[in-house]
Design an enzyme around this catalytic site. Structure first.
Site, PDB file in Angstrom:
ATOM      1  N   TYR A 131     -11.343  12.772   3.388  1.00 47.45           N
ATOM      2  CA  TYR A 131     -11.594  12.584   2.661  1.00 47.45           C
ATOM      3  C   TYR A 131     -10.259  10.998   1.948  1.00 47.45           C
ATOM      4  O   TYR A 131     -10.724  10.552   1.489  1.00 47.45           O
ATOM      5  CB  TYR A 131     -11.946  13.831   1.922  1.00 47.45           C
ATOM      6  CG  TYR A 131     -12.931  13.155   0.064  1.00 47.45           C
ATOM      7  CD1 TYR A 131     -14.140  12.536   0.218  1.00 47.45           C
ATOM      8  CD2 TYR A 131     -11.334  12.674  -1.097  1.00 47.45           C
ATOM      9  CE1 TYR A 131     -14.306  11.890  -1.308  1.00 47.45           C
ATOM     10  CE2 TYR A 131     -11.959  12.763  -2.123  1.00 47.45           C
ATOM     11  CZ  TYR A 131     -13.244  12.068  -2.499  1.00 47.45           C
ATOM     12  OH  TYR A 131     -14.231  11.376  -3.163  1.00 47.45           O
TER      13      TYR A 131
ATOM     14  N   SER B 273     -11.412   5.916  -4.544  1.00 48.19           N
ATOM     15  CA  SER B 273     -10.724   7.149  -5.017  1.00 48.19           C
ATOM     16  C   SER B 273      -9.278   7.248  -5.257  1.00 48.19           C
ATOM     17  O   SER B 273      -8.815   6.770  -4.449  1.00 48.19           O
ATOM     18  CB  SER B 273     -10.962   8.789  -4.654  1.00 48.19           C
ATOM     19  OG  SER B 273     -10.577   9.280  -5.299  1.00 48.19           O
TER      20      SER B 273
HETATM   21  P1  NDP Z   1     -21.891  13.343  -6.936  1.00 52.93           P
HETATM   22  O1  NDP Z   1     -21.983  14.601  -5.797  1.00 52.93           O
HETATM   23  O2  NDP Z   1     -22.226  13.925  -8.172  1.00 52.93           O
HETATM   24  O3  NDP Z   1     -23.039  11.997  -6.624  1.00 52.93           O
HETATM   25  C1  NDP Z   1     -22.970  12.056  -5.383  1.00 52.93           C
HETATM   26  C2  NDP Z   1     -24.233  10.907  -4.963  1.00 52.93           C
HETATM   27  O4  NDP Z   1     -23.994   9.887  -3.504  1.00 52.93           O
HETATM   28  C3  NDP Z   1     -25.506  11.748  -4.951  1.00 52.93           C
HETATM   29  O5  NDP Z   1     -25.961  10.554  -5.802  1.00 52.93           O
HETATM   30  C4  NDP Z   1     -25.511  11.467  -3.376  1.00 52.93           C
HETATM   31  O6  NDP Z   1     -26.860  11.512  -3.201  1.00 52.93           O
HETATM   32  C5  NDP Z   1     -25.210  10.358  -2.922  1.00 52.93           C
HETATM   33  N1  NDP Z   1     -24.718  10.887  -1.207  1.00 52.93           N
HETATM   34  C6  NDP Z   1     -23.771  11.343  -0.372  1.00 52.93           C
HETATM   35  N2  NDP Z   1     -24.460  11.291   0.783  1.00 52.93           N
HETATM   36  C7  NDP Z   1     -25.162  10.550   1.430  1.00 52.93           C
HETATM   37  C8  NDP Z   1     -26.201  10.281   1.616  1.00 52.93           C
HETATM   38  N3  NDP Z   1     -25.785  10.598   3.105  1.00 52.93           N
HETATM   39  N4  NDP Z   1     -27.071   9.533   2.064  1.00 52.93           N
HETATM   40  C9  NDP Z   1     -27.380   8.851   0.370  1.00 52.93           C
HETATM   41  N5  NDP Z   1     -26.921   9.140  -0.867  1.00 52.93           N
HETATM   42  C10 NDP Z   1     -26.219  10.448  -0.502  1.00 52.93           C
HETATM   43  O7  NDP Z   1     -20.656  13.095  -7.239  1.00 52.93           O
HETATM   44  P2  NDP Z   1     -19.030  11.880  -7.805  1.00 52.93           P
HETATM   45  O8  NDP Z   1     -20.727  10.633  -8.630  1.00 52.93           O
HETATM   46  O9  NDP Z   1     -18.545  11.973  -8.170  1.00 52.93           O
HETATM   47  O10 NDP Z   1     -19.599  11.243  -6.401  1.00 52.93           O
HETATM   48  C11 NDP Z   1     -20.167   8.998  -6.228  1.00 52.93           C
HETATM   49  C12 NDP Z   1     -18.511   8.212  -5.876  1.00 52.93           C
HETATM   50  O11 NDP Z   1     -17.386   9.040  -6.501  1.00 52.93           O
HETATM   51  C13 NDP Z   1     -18.596   9.086  -4.221  1.00 52.93           C
HETATM   52  O12 NDP Z   1     -17.778   8.341  -3.099  1.00 52.93           O
HETATM   53  C14 NDP Z   1     -17.224   9.933  -4.078  1.00 52.93           C
HETATM   54  O13 NDP Z   1     -16.053  10.101  -3.616  1.00 52.93           O
HETATM   55  C15 NDP Z   1     -16.701   9.048  -5.586  1.00 52.93           C
HETATM   56  N6  NDP Z   1     -15.330   9.800  -6.843  1.00 52.93           N
HETATM   57  C16 NDP Z   1     -15.620  11.063  -6.703  1.00 52.93           C
HETATM   58  C17 NDP Z   1     -14.614  11.355  -8.110  1.00 52.93           C
HETATM   59  C18 NDP Z   1     -14.983  12.456  -9.039  1.00 52.93           C
HETATM   60  O14 NDP Z   1     -14.399  12.903  -9.235  1.00 52.93           O
HETATM   61  N7  NDP Z   1     -16.161  12.921  -8.904  1.00 52.93           N
HETATM   62  C19 NDP Z   1     -13.707  11.330  -8.195  1.00 52.93           C
HETATM   63  C20 NDP Z   1     -13.460  10.217  -7.480  1.00 52.93           C
HETATM   64  C21 NDP Z   1     -14.385   9.272  -6.625  1.00 52.93           C
HETATM   65  P3  NDP Z   1     -28.172  12.053  -2.588  1.00 52.93           P
HETATM   66  O15 NDP Z   1     -27.518  13.646  -2.494  1.00 52.93           O
HETATM   67  O16 NDP Z   1     -29.194  12.334  -2.940  1.00 52.93           O
HETATM   68  O17 NDP Z   1     -28.239  11.921  -1.322  1.00 52.93           O
HETATM   69  C1  8X3 Z   2     -12.115  12.897  -5.758  1.00 55.67           C
HETATM   70  C2  8X3 Z   2     -11.191  12.793  -6.812  1.00 55.67           C
HETATM   71  O1  8X3 Z   2      -8.628  13.603  -7.497  1.00 55.67           O
HETATM   72  O2  8X3 Z   2     -10.834  15.389  -7.577  1.00 55.67           O
HETATM   73  O3  8X3 Z   2     -12.298  11.522  -5.258  1.00 55.67           O
HETATM   74  O4  8X3 Z   2      -9.661  14.613  -6.077  1.00 55.67           O
HETATM   75  S1  8X3 Z   2      -9.738  14.268  -6.854  1.00 55.67           S
END
Ligand code: NDP
Ligand code: 8X3
Length: 249
Positions: free
Chosen positions: A149, A136
């Protein structure tokens, strides 16, 4: 030859979009997450010959081992690991933060990610495979309430780049994707509030899971001599100017 990807966090957001993009391009995917009904919906949409699901908590190493051991033959040879599962919990200043939230983020974003990576490395090396991790911008540009985070994502960014050094000469490609704001379930999970999520993204025209999935597909299908080390993406309406001063008078 059909390639196989192992995508963590495929029940929502970036992970679900990635499975759709890869399957659309002819890949097979192992799709993981804790919500079976979401995984079932992916299979119904994309086909059981293209998607194998494994429902487990990535923090549960025994469950991970069982999932890996029970992969059907067609999904056993992993060419691409997408380290995507992760979350933020809370936006409190460090001095007020909930320690359980901190532990959950470290266990999920850091510990579970390195355990899975270590377990798949031998076969990724054997197959000249690839690893793409979703770090991120929060790991590079700090903001109030980011604390653990941000630290966990700095770890993802750097661990992923460090893998490149260890994998020197193996042919394994490794990429750190570092997105800014992507509208997924991320902020609902972080804040516990759909309203807070709607307020954060309102008027921003944020990136979507499909935007990141398209980037993942592009990287995964580059010629094998080419490695994208790291790539940082933001919506046009987000930037990184963040310095502040506090005044004593
Ligand atoms: P979502 O919340 O939409 O998806 C997160 C996914 O991670 C879900 O499928 C969830 O599945 C899974 N997950 C979380 N915890 C667990 C666990 N303990 N075991 C198994 N699966 C888990 O968020 P995003 O798609 O946005 O996030 C995906 C990645 O992208 C993350 O690593 C996030 O930090 C990163 N990211 C996101 C950004 C954003 O702005 N959205 C920006 C930068 C990075 P379930 O709950 O079914 O277990
Ligand atoms: C999350 C990205 O910009 O929402 O990983 O903090 S931001």
């Amino acid at each position: 030859m059909i390639k196989t990807a192992f995508v963590t966090g495929a029940t929502a957001g970036i992970g679900a979009a990635t499975v759709r993009a890869l399957v659309g391009a002819g890949w097979r995917c192992v799709a993981t997450g804790r919500r079976q009904e979401r995984l079932d919906a992916l299979v119904a949409e994309l086909g059981a010959d293209k998607v194998h699901t494994a429902c487990f908590d990535v923090r549960d190493t025994a469950a991970l081992d069982a999932a890996l051991a029970s992969l059907p033959e067609a999904f056993r040879d992993i060419d691409l690991l997408v380290n995507n599962a992760g979350l933020a919990q809370g936006l409190s200043a460090a001095q007020n933060a909930n320690l359980d939230d901190w532990q959950t983020m470290i266990d999920t974003n850091v510990t579970a990610m390195v355990v899975l990576t270590r377990k798949l490395l031998p076969q990724l090396i054997a197959r000249n495979g690839a690893i793409i991790a979703i770090g991120s911008v929060a790991g590079s540009y700090l903001y109030p309430g980011g604390n653990v985070y941000a630290g966990s994502k700095a770890f993802v960014n750097h661990f992923t780049l460090a893998l490149r050094a260890d994998l020197h000469g193996t042919g394994v490609r490794v990429t750190s994707i570092e997105p800014g704001m992507v509208e997924t379930e991320f902020t609902v999970v972080r804040t516990g509030s759909q309203q807070a999520s709607d307020d954060l993204y309102r008027g921003v025209n944020p990136m979507t899971g499909d935007d990141i999935a398209a980037t993942i597909l592009w990287i995964a299908t580059l010629p094998p001599h080419l490695n994208i080390n790291r790539i940082e993406l933001m919506p046009v309406n987000q930037d990184f100017a963040g310095f502040r001063v506090a005044r004593n008078d």
